[in-house]
Motif scaffolding. Sequence first.
Motif, PDB file in Angstrom:
ATOM      1  N   LEU A   9       0.845  -1.201   0.000  1.00 44.50           N
ATOM      2  CA  LEU A   9       0.000   0.000   0.000  1.00 44.50           C
ATOM      3  C   LEU A   9       0.880   1.251   0.000  1.00 44.50           C
ATOM      4  CD1 LEU A   9      -3.076   0.679   0.222  1.00 44.50           C
ATOM      5  CD2 LEU A   9      -2.690   0.973   2.676  1.00 44.50           C
ATOM      6  N   PRO A  10       0.707   2.146  -0.973  1.00 46.52           N
ATOM      7  CA  PRO A  10       1.486   3.384  -0.991  1.00 46.52           C
ATOM      8  C   PRO A  10       1.352   4.127   0.332  1.00 46.52           C
ATOM      9  CG  PRO A  10       0.295   3.119  -3.054  1.00 46.52           C
ATOM     10  CD  PRO A  10      -0.209   2.043  -2.133  1.00 46.52           C
ATOM     11  N   ASP A  11       2.429   4.738   0.778  1.00 44.40           N
ATOM     12  CA  ASP A  11       2.454   5.351   2.102  1.00 44.40           C
ATOM     13  C   ASP A  11       1.407   6.451   2.255  1.00 44.40           C
ATOM     14  OD1 ASP A  11       3.831   5.503   4.736  1.00 44.40           O
ATOM     15  OD2 ASP A  11       4.218   7.556   4.090  1.00 44.40           O
ATOM     16  N   PHE A  12       1.163   7.240   1.192  1.00 48.25           N
ATOM     17  CA  PHE A  12       0.209   8.338   1.320  1.00 48.25           C
ATOM     18  C   PHE A  12      -1.208   7.824   1.532  1.00 48.25           C
ATOM     19  CE2 PHE A  12      -0.268   7.437  -3.169  1.00 48.25           C
ATOM     20  CZ  PHE A  12      -1.581   7.745  -3.463  1.00 48.25           C
ATOM     21  N   ILE A  13      -1.490   6.587   1.077  1.00 50.67           N
ATOM     22  CA  ILE A  13      -2.796   5.986   1.328  1.00 50.67           C
ATOM     23  C   ILE A  13      -2.825   5.382   2.734  1.00 50.67           C
ATOM     24  CG2 ILE A  13      -4.481   4.251   0.587  1.00 50.67           C
ATOM     25  CD1 ILE A  13      -3.376   4.493  -2.220  1.00 50.67           C
ATOM     26  N   LYS A  14      -1.739   4.738   3.111  1.00 51.97           N
ATOM     27  CA  LYS A  14      -1.656   4.163   4.462  1.00 51.97           C
ATOM     28  C   LYS A  14      -1.833   5.237   5.526  1.00 51.97           C
ATOM     29  CE  LYS A  14       1.327   1.427   7.496  1.00 51.97           C
ATOM     30  NZ  LYS A  14       2.681   0.851   7.707  1.00 51.97           N
ATOM     31  N   GLN A  15      -1.389   6.451   5.225  1.00 50.61           N
ATOM     32  CA  GLN A  15      -1.517   7.554   6.174  1.00 50.61           C
ATOM     33  C   GLN A  15      -2.976   7.875   6.490  1.00 50.61           C
ATOM     34  OE1 GLN A  15       1.125   9.180   7.741  1.00 50.61           O
ATOM     35  NE2 GLN A  15       2.305   7.549   6.796  1.00 50.61           N
ATOM     36  N   ARG A  16      -3.893   7.451   5.627  1.00 50.08           N
ATOM     37  CA  ARG A  16      -5.314   7.751   5.821  1.00 50.08           C
ATOM     38  C   ARG A  16      -6.099   6.558   6.376  1.00 50.08           C
ATOM     39  NH1 ARG A  16      -4.111  12.107   6.706  1.00 50.08           N
ATOM     40  NH2 ARG A  16      -6.263  12.202   7.442  1.00 50.08           N
ATOM     41  N   MET A  17      -5.458   5.417   6.582  1.00 48.40           N
ATOM     42  CA  MET A  17      -6.193   4.227   6.994  1.00 48.40           C
ATOM     43  C   MET A  17      -6.252   4.087   8.509  1.00 48.40           C
ATOM     44  SD  MET A  17      -3.704   0.917   6.253  1.00 48.40           S
ATOM     45  CE  MET A  17      -4.994  -0.238   6.762  1.00 48.40           C
ATOM     46  N   THR A  18      -7.306   3.431   8.975  1.00 46.94           N
ATOM     47  CA  THR A  18      -7.454   3.066  10.375  1.00 46.94           C
ATOM     48  C   THR A  18      -7.882   1.604  10.447  1.00 46.94           C
ATOM     49  OG1 THR A  18      -9.771   3.791  10.413  1.00 46.94           O
ATOM     50  CG2 THR A  18      -8.100   5.400  11.076  1.00 46.94           C
ATOM     51  N   LEU A  19      -7.697   0.995  11.602  1.00 45.87           N
ATOM     52  CA  LEU A  19      -8.130  -0.383  11.820  1.00 45.87           C
ATOM     53  C   LEU A  19      -9.088  -0.450  13.000  1.00 45.87           C
ATOM     54  CD1 LEU A  19      -4.785  -2.412  11.439  1.00 45.87           C
ATOM     55  CD2 LEU A  19      -6.689  -2.325   9.825  1.00 45.87           C
ATOM     56  N   GLU A  20     -10.086  -1.303  12.881  1.00 43.78           N
ATOM     57  CA  GLU A  20     -11.107  -1.466  13.919  1.00 43.78           C
ATOM     58  C   GLU A  20     -11.131  -2.909  14.417  1.00 43.78           C
ATOM     59  OE1 GLU A  20     -16.010  -1.623  14.093  1.00 43.78           O
ATOM     60  OE2 GLU A  20     -14.997  -0.628  12.414  1.00 43.78           O
ATOM     61  N   ASN A  21     -11.263  -3.088  15.725  1.00 47.61           N
ATOM     62  CA  ASN A  21     -11.428  -4.429  16.287  1.00 47.61           C
ATOM     63  C   ASN A  21     -12.772  -5.000  15.838  1.00 47.61           C
ATOM     64  OD1 ASN A  21     -12.373  -2.239  18.126  1.00 47.61           O
ATOM     65  ND2 ASN A  21     -13.148  -3.931  19.368  1.00 47.61           N
ATOM     66  N   ASP A  22     -12.825  -6.320  15.657  1.00 47.83           N
ATOM     67  CA  ASP A  22     -14.080  -6.912  15.187  1.00 47.83           C
ATOM     68  C   ASP A  22     -14.722  -7.797  16.255  1.00 47.83           C
ATOM     69  OD1 ASP A  22     -13.389  -9.857  14.642  1.00 47.83           O
ATOM     70  OD2 ASP A  22     -11.855  -8.846  13.460  1.00 47.83           O
ATOM     71  N   ASP A  23     -15.900  -8.296  15.955  1.00 47.41           N
ATOM     72  CA  ASP A  23     -16.702  -8.995  16.958  1.00 47.41           C
ATOM     73  C   ASP A  23     -16.465 -10.497  17.008  1.00 47.41           C
ATOM     74  OD1 ASP A  23     -17.818  -9.420  14.474  1.00 47.41           O
ATOM     75  OD2 ASP A  23     -19.892  -9.282  15.166  1.00 47.41           O
ATOM     76  N   LYS A  24     -15.638 -11.029  16.115  1.00 49.40           N
ATOM     77  CA  LYS A  24     -15.432 -12.481  16.086  1.00 49.40           C
ATOM     78  C   LYS A  24     -13.963 -12.889  16.083  1.00 49.40           C
ATOM     79  CE  LYS A  24     -19.702 -13.802  13.685  1.00 49.40           C
ATOM     80  NZ  LYS A  24     -20.264 -14.490  12.478  1.00 49.40           N
ATOM     81  N   THR A  25     -13.150 -12.227  15.277  1.00 47.95           N
ATOM     82  CA  THR A  25     -11.799 -12.725  15.030  1.00 47.95           C
ATOM     83  C   THR A  25     -10.731 -11.947  15.782  1.00 47.95           C
ATOM     84  OG1 THR A  25     -12.544 -13.388  12.822  1.00 47.95           O
ATOM     85  CG2 THR A  25     -10.180 -13.433  13.224  1.00 47.95           C
ATOM     86  N   TYR A  26     -10.436 -10.736  15.345  1.00 50.30           N
ATOM     87  CA  TYR A  26      -9.338  -9.976  15.955  1.00 50.30           C
ATOM     88  C   TYR A  26      -9.854  -9.085  17.079  1.00 50.30           C
ATOM     89  CZ  TYR A  26      -6.559 -11.824  12.187  1.00 50.30           C
ATOM     90  OH  TYR A  26      -5.917 -12.691  11.332  1.00 50.30           O
ATOM     91  N   THR A  27      -9.376  -9.358  18.270  1.00 49.97           N
ATOM     92  CA  THR A  27      -9.812  -8.637  19.460  1.00 49.97           C
ATOM     93  C   THR A  27      -9.241  -7.221  19.479  1.00 49.97           C
ATOM     94  OG1 THR A  27      -7.899  -9.328  20.754  1.00 49.97           O
ATOM     95  CG2 THR A  27      -9.807 -10.810  20.743  1.00 49.97           C
ATOM     96  N   SER A  28      -9.675  -6.454  20.447  1.00 50.94           N
ATOM     97  CA  SER A  28      -9.162  -5.092  20.592  1.00 50.94           C
ATOM     98  C   SER A  28      -7.660  -5.096  20.847  1.00 50.94           C
ATOM     99  CB  SER A  28      -9.895  -4.376  21.736  1.00 50.94           C
ATOM    100  OG  SER A  28      -9.836  -5.135  22.918  1.00 50.94           O
ATOM    101  N   GLU A  29      -7.185  -6.001  21.686  1.00 45.98           N
ATOM    102  CA  GLU A  29      -5.758  -6.074  22.000  1.00 45.98           C
ATOM    103  C   GLU A  29      -4.946  -6.436  20.765  1.00 45.98           C
ATOM    104  OE1 GLU A  29      -2.343  -5.631  23.777  1.00 45.98           O
ATOM    105  OE2 GLU A  29      -4.139  -5.411  25.001  1.00 45.98           O
ATOM    106  N   GLU A  30      -5.413  -7.405  19.992  1.00 42.43           N
ATOM    107  CA  GLU A  30      -4.703  -7.826  18.780  1.00 42.43           C
ATOM    108  C   GLU A  30      -4.689  -6.713  17.738  1.00 42.43           C
ATOM    109  OE1 GLU A  30      -5.660 -12.627  18.965  1.00 42.43           O
ATOM    110  OE2 GLU A  30      -7.130 -11.237  18.121  1.00 42.43           O
ATOM    111  N   THR A  31      -5.826  -6.077  17.540  1.00 40.62           N
ATOM    112  CA  THR A  31      -5.917  -5.003  16.552  1.00 40.62           C
ATOM    113  C   THR A  31      -5.067  -3.811  16.966  1.00 40.62           C
ATOM    114  OG1 THR A  31      -8.184  -5.706  16.054  1.00 40.62           O
ATOM    115  CG2 THR A  31      -7.504  -3.549  15.239  1.00 40.62           C
TER     116      THR A  31
END
Length: 205
Positions: A62-84
């Motif tokens: 992913l080009p850095d200028f696009i990565k600068q705009r991304m966020t990640l959210e914890n989900d309800d089944k797989t990746y917990t808040s701590e993992e995310t």
Amino acid sequence: MTLFTSPKKAITANAVRDMAYHCQMLEAMGIVDRSVINIHVGGAYGDKKSALDRFRLNIKELPDFIKQRMTLENDDKTYTSEETLGVCENEGIPFVFDYHHFYANQADDADLDDILPRMISTWRRIGLKPKVHLSSPKSESAIRSHADYVDANFVLPLLERFRQWETDIDFMIEAKEKDRALLRLVEELSAIRGVKRLAGGVWKS
């Protein structure tokens, strides 16, 4: 779904194109400097550790200028808040905390008093208010489903936690009744002793 955990290169390439499209749309709207593109970590494919390793590798596409705009959210089944949150801290990505998902997926027994200040810290790099998703379960038997409205009693313990850090937060409502859910929640919170409504959906306690 935008996936950076897949072992298939074509899926990663599609994820990059999808992120680029959304970034271009934000640029065309003239709001790219104050907006984010929120996604989930992705699938586990039967081996969460390997999937997370692939995320760290695939995100380099992913080009850095696009990565600068991304966020990640914890989900309800797989990746917990701590993992995310761990991925966000390692990759320099702001973390969007979803309280409902945290409630439904607490496999790591994460402590909010640890998670929340770390979440706030991930936003300092881009200079935007931290974003938190608010919703409540439809019922005890359908914990992952969103209710029509947001139960003030369900979210109040989280809101109380934020007092100690004195940080402005953007709370984003995820409820079936949309604006009606927001207006009802604001009215219910405003009726609580010690809570002052400043304007519209802005309030402090």
